[in-house]
Design an enzyme around this catalytic site. Structure first.
Site, PDB file in Angstrom:
ATOM      1  CG  ASP A 215      -3.815   4.567  -1.925  1.00 48.49           C
ATOM      2  OD1 ASP A 215      -3.087   3.588  -1.641  1.00 48.49           O
ATOM      3  OD2 ASP A 215      -4.806   4.886  -1.245  1.00 48.49           O
TER       4      ASP A 215
ATOM      5  CG  ASP B 184      -1.752   1.182   1.415  1.00 49.20           C
ATOM      6  OD1 ASP B 184      -2.011   1.872   0.415  1.00 49.20           O
ATOM      7  OD2 ASP B 184      -2.174   1.450   2.562  1.00 49.20           O
TER       8      ASP B 184
END
Ligand code: NAG
Ligand code: NAG
Length: 405
Positions: free
Chosen positions: A298, A117
């Site tokens: 992201d 992430d």
């Protein structure tokens, strides 16, 4: 059941963004001519070895440093390059909903599946200290000869109410064949129900260390650089599409040119908030122009989330219906839709019309792969990334390189 699950995830990430960004009340507009703020901790990486009190003696790093210093004398630099790259293959879960990869913790290595992430900076995973972590691979520190106690508590909360918490330790962590020594690990003791149903055992944060919930912690990438494990301070991300066989790859320390066809172009990053933020210029969908915005790159977000104004512009161009929960419904017929072209660093990066459909939710109704973020910053999630290869470079000044896949 799958539909409910997907919508829940989207709503959850919508809430999480709200919670993460809105309380800061920051204007995320980029100022291209000004240098991004430099987080103090990052300056450590620039300090010469002998004057850096935090530097751990590391033969590989020392050799690399000397090689770089005298590289003009090398006949073939690649032959002398001790540092390597590390590759982690990804599993594409539930039609590009999320991607996870395996790493090992401790000695001998215990395998965990992590959601990689770039939108957070903590490394946490399920452990044997967590009775509720049923069905997950759980790390057992008592079985690792390289584990050391830290004891500090940690806690991560999300906007949808889900959370994880536990205590910190340190251990060796192997990511794609690269062994990081004494990485701070956040060992979960409690995770909330939303995370129990998640297919991964935890999360590996690839954001800037400013975002860590345990102050002063070096991220795995910080440590790869500091310990001289990678030849270049970069990692590169390829996310596959289920329609193309799925999969994906993180390459630490290098660029895999066989994963994309376009030409890489460099774009400055605003790291002042700890996120990978780029300026997205005036963009377009069909003949409609989309106002400029700042976007967080992201890998941990499924969809492309746009600030409300821009999301509305896209929605109007596609006759999408606002579902009032951050999502839109759109036509399931690709011929009714158009490609979205995002202008980053003066180049257009395309999200094809077909990828603006996330999934079918009714006979003639599809859920759009774009949503509104509820803040003045957008999120370039997997919808964008499965169409564009990105190389992340965190040393000052931070940047990304992007190329069409
Ligand atoms: C680059 O991608 C190719 C093709 O998928 C793969 O076979 C190779 O292992 C990758 N290289 C690295 C260094 O990961
Ligand atoms: C990762 O996938 C590539 C194919 O893309 C394969 O060649 C390689 O062996 C895989 N690596 C691991 C560690 O599974």
């Amino acid at each position: 059941m799958k539909i409910t699950f997907c919508v829940a995830v989207i709503v959850a990430s919508f809430a999480a963004v709200d919670a993460r960004l809105v309380p800061n009340a920051v204007d995320f507009t980029l100022h291209p001519s000004s240098t991004p703020h430099i987080a103090p901790a990052k300056a450590l990486l620039k300090v010469p070895l002998k004057t850096n009190p935090h530097f751990k003696r590391n033969a590989r790093a020392a050799v690399l440093k000397a090689m770089n210093k005298y590289k003009m004398f090398q006949s073939d630099p690649s032959r002398h390059n001790l540092a390597t790259t590390g590759t982690v293959n990804l599993t594409d879960y539930e039609n590009d909903l999320l991607y996870y990869g395996e790493i090992t913790i401790g000695t001998p290595g215990q395998t965990v599946k992590l959601d990689f992430d770039t939108g957070s900076s903590d490394l946490w995973f399920a452990t044997t200290l967590c009775p509720r972590c049923v069905g997950k691979s759980r790390y057992d520190s008592s079985k690792s000869s390289t584990y050391h106690k830290d004891g500090r508590p940690w806690h991560i909360g999300y906007g949808d109410g889900s959370s994880a918490s536990g205590i910190c330790g340190t251990d060796d962590v192997n990511i794609g064949g690269l062994t990081i020594k004494s990485q701070t690990i956040e060992m979960a003791e409690k995770i909330s129900s939303g995370l129990i149903t998640d297919p991964s055992d935890g999360i590996l944060g690839l954001g800037f260390n400013k975002l860590t919930t345990v102050p002063g912690t070096k991220t795995p990438v910080d440590n790869m650089i500091a310990q001289g494990l990678i030849s270049k301070p970069i990692f590169s991300v390829f996310l596959g599409k289920e329609t193309n066989g799925g999969g994906g790859e993180y390459l630490f320390g290098g660029i895999n040119y066989s994963k994309f066809r376009g030409t890489l172009a460099t774009v400055p990053v605003d790291a002042s908030h700890g996120f990978w933020i780029v300026a997205v210029g005036s963009s377009s969908i069909g003949s409609t122009s989309i106002r400029a915005f700042s976007g967080i790159i992201d890998t941990g977000s499924t969809l492309l989330m746009l600030p409300n104004f821009q999301a509305n512009q896209v929605a109007r161009a596609l006759n999408a219906v606002d579902n009032r929960d951050g999502t839109y419904s759109i036509s399931c017929n690709v011929a009714d839709l158009q490609d979205l072209k995002l202008n980053i660093g003066g180049k257009n990066y395309v999200v094809p019309a077909a990828d603006l459909i996330f999934e079918q939710i009714g006979p003639d109704q599809c859920l759009a792969a774009f949503a509104y973020s509820g803040s003045n910053v957008g999120i370039l999630g997997d919808t964008f990334l499965k169409n564009n290869y990105v190389v992340f470079q965190q040393e000052v000044p931070p940047s990304v390189q992007i190329a069409a896949i």
